[in-house]
Design a protein around this motif. Structure first.
Motif, PDB file in Angstrom:
ATOM      1  N   GLY A   1       0.803  -1.223   0.000  1.00 19.75           N
ATOM      2  CA  GLY A   1       0.000   0.000   0.000  1.00 19.75           C
ATOM      3  C   GLY A   1       0.833   1.269   0.000  1.00 19.75           C
ATOM      4  O   GLY A   1       0.298   2.374   0.154  1.00 19.75           O
TER       5      GLY A   1
ATOM      6  N   THR B   1       2.542   2.860  -2.443  1.00 18.87           N
ATOM      7  CA  THR B   1       2.255   3.796  -3.535  1.00 18.87           C
ATOM      8  C   THR B   1       0.878   4.438  -3.343  1.00 18.87           C
ATOM      9  O   THR B   1       0.710   5.642  -3.587  1.00 18.87           O
ATOM     10  CB  THR B   1       2.317   3.052  -4.892  1.00 18.87           C
TER      11      THR B   1
ATOM     12  N   GLN C   1      11.385  -0.418  -1.552  1.00 16.96           N
ATOM     13  CA  GLN C   1      11.506  -1.853  -1.279  1.00 16.96           C
ATOM     14  C   GLN C   1      12.937  -2.170  -0.865  1.00 16.96           C
ATOM     15  O   GLN C   1      13.192  -3.184  -0.242  1.00 16.96           O
ATOM     16  CB  GLN C   1      11.130  -2.647  -2.519  1.00 16.96           C
TER      17      GLN C   1
HETATM   18  P1  ATP Z   1       4.352  -1.836  -5.119  1.00 11.58           P
HETATM   19  O1  ATP Z   1       5.686  -1.600  -4.579  1.00 11.58           O
HETATM   20  O2  ATP Z   1       4.174  -3.132  -5.820  1.00 11.58           O
HETATM   21  O3  ATP Z   1       3.767  -0.673  -5.885  1.00 11.58           O
HETATM   22  P2  ATP Z   1       2.828  -0.929  -2.904  1.00 11.58           P
HETATM   23  O4  ATP Z   1       3.196  -1.216  -1.490  1.00 11.58           O
HETATM   24  O5  ATP Z   1       3.113   0.400  -3.437  1.00 11.58           O
HETATM   25  O6  ATP Z   1       3.420  -2.036  -3.828  1.00 11.58           O
HETATM   26  P3  ATP Z   1       0.174  -0.450  -3.798  1.00 11.58           P
HETATM   27  O7  ATP Z   1       0.574  -0.327  -5.227  1.00 11.58           O
HETATM   28  O8  ATP Z   1      -0.170   0.769  -3.053  1.00 11.58           O
HETATM   29  O9  ATP Z   1       1.274  -1.241  -3.000  1.00 11.58           O
HETATM   30  O10 ATP Z   1      -1.028  -1.479  -3.725  1.00 11.58           O
HETATM   31  C1  ATP Z   1      -1.794  -1.734  -2.529  1.00 11.58           C
HETATM   32  C2  ATP Z   1      -2.945  -2.682  -2.840  1.00 11.58           C
HETATM   33  O11 ATP Z   1      -3.852  -2.069  -3.738  1.00 11.58           O
HETATM   34  C3  ATP Z   1      -2.518  -3.989  -3.508  1.00 11.58           C
HETATM   35  O12 ATP Z   1      -3.306  -5.023  -2.990  1.00 11.58           O
HETATM   36  C4  ATP Z   1      -2.812  -3.760  -4.966  1.00 11.58           C
HETATM   37  O13 ATP Z   1      -3.121  -4.986  -5.601  1.00 11.58           O
HETATM   38  C5  ATP Z   1      -4.023  -2.850  -4.917  1.00 11.58           C
HETATM   39  N1  ATP Z   1      -4.060  -1.941  -6.079  1.00 11.58           N
HETATM   40  C6  ATP Z   1      -3.089  -1.103  -6.459  1.00 11.58           C
HETATM   41  N2  ATP Z   1      -3.447  -0.380  -7.552  1.00 11.58           N
HETATM   42  C7  ATP Z   1      -4.690  -0.808  -7.868  1.00 11.58           C
HETATM   43  C8  ATP Z   1      -5.631  -0.480  -8.898  1.00 11.58           C
HETATM   44  N3  ATP Z   1      -5.366   0.466  -9.809  1.00 11.58           N
HETATM   45  N4  ATP Z   1      -6.818  -1.129  -8.897  1.00 11.58           N
HETATM   46  C9  ATP Z   1      -7.102  -2.073  -7.960  1.00 11.58           C
HETATM   47  N5  ATP Z   1      -6.264  -2.437  -6.976  1.00 11.58           N
HETATM   48  C10 ATP Z   1      -5.080  -1.819  -6.915  1.00 11.58           C
END
Ligand code: ATP
Length: 240
Positions: free
Chosen positions: A43, A45, A197
């Motif tokens: 989460g 991003t 990360q």
């Molecule tokens: P990463 O490093 O892979 O980007 P992150 O920690 O930034 O990971 P996010 O991208 O914020 O994680 O994603 C958090 C949750 O929201 C995850 O379960 C992801 O599958 C979901 N998610 C992210 N973007 C979308 C979207 N556009 N539509 C639906 N679900 C999403």
């Protein structure tokens, strides 16, 4: 310690029915570097997008410089002093380095200040000066990351939100870019929040850290304390 410049309280953010941020609270104090660690999909991003106004939270408050900003338009949030530095691949590939930098200053009209800040960017990233007339798409990955940071600086922000500045870069380049971030913090007093990360590089750079798992903060502390934590060493730093 003084009042935090950025206070996040119980934020919840959704993609349709999917709850990606599940009640996050955190503080960023002026002049500090704060790292948000977490695995893919934790989460991180989404949290950044919620702060910068690209996404609206369903619940909670984001208080910046004493004012609630949640739900505001992204350009208003930039104007209030928060700039989101996306990963380097999101520079405008067909525009020159100079034009990319100029676009970073789109909320300003103090021509002299803008040109001073362009020189400041060139001072920290001399390679961008050498390549100023080149299309951004022809730069290397590391140079594009430098340009993304430089473009962020052109807004003269009070805080920079950096999204995975180490992504796709060689260890040597990560070191080089993180060293420049450290100098920007020390010399310009730039407050930063970065999601990463690469936990080792992030904790090395940061003063404070938060760890996210499945949309929640599960641990927080000074970077020094987090680096000593057994859980962090096992799960994020790969120490056996
Ligand atoms: P990463 O490093 O892979 O980007 P992150 O920690 O930034 O990971 P996010 O991208 O914020 O994680 O994603 C958090 C949750 O929201 C995850 O379960 C992801 O599958 C979901 N998610 C992210 N973007 C979308 C979207 N556009 N539509 C639906 N679900 C999403």
């Amino acid at each position: 310690m003084s009042e935090p410049i950025l206070k996040i309280r119980n934020i919840e953010s959704f993609y349709g029915p999917i709850m990606a941020i599940r009640g996050v609270s955190l503080d960023v104090h002026e002049g500090r570097i704060v790292s948000i660690l977490g695995a893919n999909g934790a989460g991180k991003t989404t949290l950044m997008k919620t702060i910068s106004g690209v996404m609206d939270p369903e619940k909670g408050q984001i208080i910046f410089d004493g004012r609630e900003i949640q739900g505001q338009e992204p350009h208003r949030i930039v104007h209030s002093g928060i700039v989101h530095v996306p990963e380097g691949r999101e520079v405008f590939p067909l525009l020159t380095v100079d034009d990319n930098l100029s676009l970073g200053a789109y909320t300003r009209n103090d021509t002299q200040g803008i040109e001073q800040d362009r020189e400041l960017v060139f001072n920290y990233f001399p390679i961008l000066k050498e390549r100023r007339t080149q299309e951004a798409g022809t730069l290397s990955g590391g140079q594009q990351q430098m340009l993304a940071i430089g473009r962020g600086l052109m807004a003269r922000p009070k805080i920079m939100l950096l999204d995975e500045p180490s992504l796709g870069l060689s260890p040597l380049l990560v070191q080089e870019i993180f060293e420049i971030l450290r100098r920007l913090n020390k010399e310009q007093g730039m407050t930063m929040m970065l999601v990463e990360q690469n936990a080792a590089a992030a904790l090395n750079l940061a003063h404070d850290g938060y760890v996210m798992e499945v949309g929640r903060i599960v641990m927080d502390g000074t970077a020094e304390a987090l680096m000593k934590s057994e859980d962090i060493q096992n799960f994020y730093l790969g120490v056996q």
